[in-house]
Design a protein around this motif. Structure first.
Motif, PDB file in Angstrom:
ATOM      1  N   GLN A 191      -2.535 -20.169  -8.193  1.00  0.00           N
ATOM      2  CA  GLN A 191      -3.077 -19.632  -6.945  1.00  0.00           C
ATOM      3  C   GLN A 191      -3.584 -18.203  -7.160  1.00  0.00           C
ATOM      4  O   GLN A 191      -2.842 -17.326  -7.600  1.00  0.00           O
ATOM      5  N   SER A 192      -4.833 -18.003  -6.827  1.00  0.00           N
ATOM      6  CA  SER A 192      -5.520 -16.738  -7.094  1.00  0.00           C
ATOM      7  C   SER A 192      -4.797 -15.526  -6.526  1.00  0.00           C
ATOM      8  O   SER A 192      -4.626 -14.520  -7.223  1.00  0.00           O
ATOM      9  N   LEU A 193      -4.390 -15.584  -5.279  1.00  0.00           N
ATOM     10  CA  LEU A 193      -3.757 -14.412  -4.674  1.00  0.00           C
ATOM     11  C   LEU A 193      -2.416 -14.090  -5.320  1.00  0.00           C
ATOM     12  O   LEU A 193      -2.083 -12.921  -5.516  1.00  0.00           O
ATOM     13  N   ALA A 194      -1.652 -15.103  -5.683  1.00  0.00           N
ATOM     14  CA  ALA A 194      -0.380 -14.856  -6.360  1.00  0.00           C
ATOM     15  C   ALA A 194      -0.627 -14.198  -7.720  1.00  0.00           C
ATOM     16  O   ALA A 194       0.098 -13.283  -8.115  1.00  0.00           O
ATOM     17  N   MET A 225      -8.199  -6.078  -3.424  1.00  0.00           N
ATOM     18  CA  MET A 225      -8.123  -7.533  -3.564  1.00  0.00           C
ATOM     19  C   MET A 225      -9.117  -8.223  -2.640  1.00  0.00           C
ATOM     20  O   MET A 225      -9.640  -9.281  -2.981  1.00  0.00           O
ATOM     21  N   ALA A 226      -9.386  -7.646  -1.502  1.00  0.00           N
ATOM     22  CA  ALA A 226     -10.325  -8.248  -0.552  1.00  0.00           C
ATOM     23  C   ALA A 226     -11.710  -8.375  -1.176  1.00  0.00           C
ATOM     24  O   ALA A 226     -12.393  -9.395  -1.001  1.00  0.00           O
ATOM     25  N   ASP A 227     -12.132  -7.372  -1.916  1.00  0.00           N
ATOM     26  CA  ASP A 227     -13.436  -7.417  -2.572  1.00  0.00           C
ATOM     27  C   ASP A 227     -13.469  -8.493  -3.649  1.00  0.00           C
ATOM     28  O   ASP A 227     -14.477  -9.185  -3.824  1.00  0.00           O
ATOM     29  N   ILE A 228     -12.342  -8.640  -4.341  1.00  0.00           N
ATOM     30  CA  ILE A 228     -12.236  -9.669  -5.376  1.00  0.00           C
ATOM     31  C   ILE A 228     -12.370 -11.064  -4.757  1.00  0.00           C
ATOM     32  O   ILE A 228     -12.916 -11.965  -5.374  1.00  0.00           O
ATOM     33  N   LEU A 270      -4.421  -2.663  -4.009  1.00  0.00           N
ATOM     34  CA  LEU A 270      -3.886  -2.593  -2.653  1.00  0.00           C
ATOM     35  C   LEU A 270      -3.764  -1.114  -2.279  1.00  0.00           C
ATOM     36  O   LEU A 270      -3.197  -0.334  -3.037  1.00  0.00           O
ATOM     37  N   PRO A 271      -4.286  -0.734  -1.120  1.00  0.00           N
ATOM     38  CA  PRO A 271      -4.174   0.666  -0.695  1.00  0.00           C
ATOM     39  C   PRO A 271      -2.721   1.056  -0.471  1.00  0.00           C
ATOM     40  O   PRO A 271      -1.872   0.209  -0.206  1.00  0.00           O
ATOM     41  N   ALA A 284      -2.393  -4.076   5.005  1.00  0.00           N
ATOM     42  CA  ALA A 284      -2.383  -5.263   5.868  1.00  0.00           C
ATOM     43  C   ALA A 284      -3.799  -5.790   6.075  1.00  0.00           C
ATOM     44  O   ALA A 284      -4.017  -7.007   6.085  1.00  0.00           O
ATOM     45  N   GLN A 285      -4.764  -4.906   6.234  1.00  0.00           N
ATOM     46  CA  GLN A 285      -6.150  -5.335   6.400  1.00  0.00           C
ATOM     47  C   GLN A 285      -6.656  -6.052   5.150  1.00  0.00           C
ATOM     48  O   GLN A 285      -7.326  -7.080   5.249  1.00  0.00           O
ATOM     49  N   VAL A 286      -6.330  -5.505   3.984  1.00  0.00           N
ATOM     50  CA  VAL A 286      -6.730  -6.153   2.720  1.00  0.00           C
ATOM     51  C   VAL A 286      -6.132  -7.551   2.650  1.00  0.00           C
ATOM     52  O   VAL A 286      -6.829  -8.527   2.371  1.00  0.00           O
ATOM     53  N   ARG A 287      -4.846  -7.654   2.918  1.00  0.00           N
ATOM     54  CA  ARG A 287      -4.182  -8.969   2.854  1.00  0.00           C
ATOM     55  C   ARG A 287      -4.745  -9.939   3.883  1.00  0.00           C
ATOM     56  O   ARG A 287      -4.900 -11.135   3.612  1.00  0.00           O
ATOM     57  N   MET A 288      -5.075  -9.437   5.074  1.00  0.00           N
ATOM     58  CA  MET A 288      -5.661 -10.290   6.110  1.00  0.00           C
ATOM     59  C   MET A 288      -6.997 -10.858   5.636  1.00  0.00           C
ATOM     60  O   MET A 288      -7.257 -12.057   5.785  1.00  0.00           O
ATOM     61  N   ILE A 289      -7.848 -10.008   5.075  1.00  0.00           N
ATOM     62  CA  ILE A 289      -9.158 -10.462   4.596  1.00  0.00           C
ATOM     63  C   ILE A 289      -8.984 -11.469   3.465  1.00  0.00           C
ATOM     64  O   ILE A 289      -9.648 -12.511   3.440  1.00  0.00           O
ATOM     65  N   CYS A 290      -8.073 -11.174   2.543  1.00  0.00           N
ATOM     66  CA  CYS A 290      -7.807 -12.111   1.446  1.00  0.00           C
ATOM     67  C   CYS A 290      -7.366 -13.468   1.966  1.00  0.00           C
ATOM     68  O   CYS A 290      -7.884 -14.511   1.535  1.00  0.00           O
ATOM     69  N   ASP A 291      -6.404 -13.468   2.886  1.00  0.00           N
ATOM     70  CA  ASP A 291      -5.924 -14.728   3.446  1.00  0.00           C
ATOM     71  C   ASP A 291      -7.017 -15.445   4.236  1.00  0.00           C
ATOM     72  O   ASP A 291      -7.123 -16.672   4.195  1.00  0.00           O
ATOM     73  N   HIS A 292      -7.816 -14.686   4.947  1.00  0.00           N
ATOM     74  CA  HIS A 292      -8.916 -15.275   5.711  1.00  0.00           C
ATOM     75  C   HIS A 292      -9.826 -16.062   4.769  1.00  0.00           C
ATOM     76  O   HIS A 292     -10.194 -17.204   5.063  1.00  0.00           O
ATOM     77  N   ILE A 293     -10.159 -15.468   3.637  1.00  0.00           N
ATOM     78  CA  ILE A 293     -11.050 -16.130   2.685  1.00  0.00           C
ATOM     79  C   ILE A 293     -10.315 -17.228   1.923  1.00  0.00           C
ATOM     80  O   ILE A 293     -10.765 -18.379   1.887  1.00  0.00           O
TER      81      ILE A 293
END
Length: 189
Positions: free
Chosen positions: A45-48, A134-137, A63-64, A71-80
């Motif tokens: 799993q990519s995020l892990a 991570m969100a950009d990735i 991660l900032p 939290a915003q980064v993680r939200m965007i990552c999970d959204h995608i």
């Protein structure tokens, strides 16, 4: 992060999908890519994988430090990674059959409408402020999928701008899905 690695391609189509082999199933019982063997463990799993590398390898940080931005980064990552990408995963599309392009387009557009709204609130130069995260990735390969499925990006100017900015960076150029050694010829850059 500048980590040296050895890559072993897993062709999702060749031989009925190499991820279906017993050898690969031993690495990842879900029979999906990616899987990373590192530090004596295997992570799927990519995020892990990204989070493990963030936790165990020095900067640049993905991660900032600020908890709200984190939290915003993680939200965007999970959204995608949870809300958009799985719905155009090869396995899902094979089950959909002839309607697969329309299916993929529908869920990408639906997800991008929400993502555009979120990014209008979080983006600076990158998805969350002015530091790569991570969100950009997660964003760049999802935009690649959108382009692959001929999604019109005009309604998503923030997504389009961020993707163009990120593709101007060497790390995103060399890691782009279209530039991987196992990318089918018709999808290569």
């Amino acid at each position: 992060k500048g980590i040296e690695y050895d890559q072993e391609a897993v062709n999702l189509i060749k031989d009925g999908g190499q991820q279906q082999s017993e050898k690969y199933k031993a690495l990842n019982p879900m029979q999906q890519v990616p899987a990373l063997c590192i530090d004596g463990i295997t992570i799927s799993q990519s995020l892990a994988i990204i989070q493990y590398l963030e936790d165990t390898r020095p900067g640049p940080h993905l991660l900032p430090q600020d908890p709200k931005k984190r939290a915003q980064v993680r939200m965007i990552c999970d959204h995608i990674a949870s809300g958009i990408q799985p719905l155009q995963n090869l396995y899902v599309l094979q089950k959909i059959g002839a309607e697969k392009v329309e299916w993929a387009q529908h869920f990408i557009v639906r997800g991008f409408h929400a993502l555009e709204h979120i990014l209008l609130q979080t983006a600076g130069r990158y998805c969350v402020g002015d530091e790569i995260s991570m969100a950009d990735i997660c964003l760049v390969p999802q935009v690649y999928n959108a382009e692959r499925f001929k999604v019109d990006l005009t309604p998503f100017p923030t997504i389009k701008r961020l993707n163009e900015t990120l593709l101007g960076l060497e790390a995103f150029q060399v890691s782009h899905p279209s530039r991987q050694p196992d990318t089918p010829g018709d999808l290569q850059a």
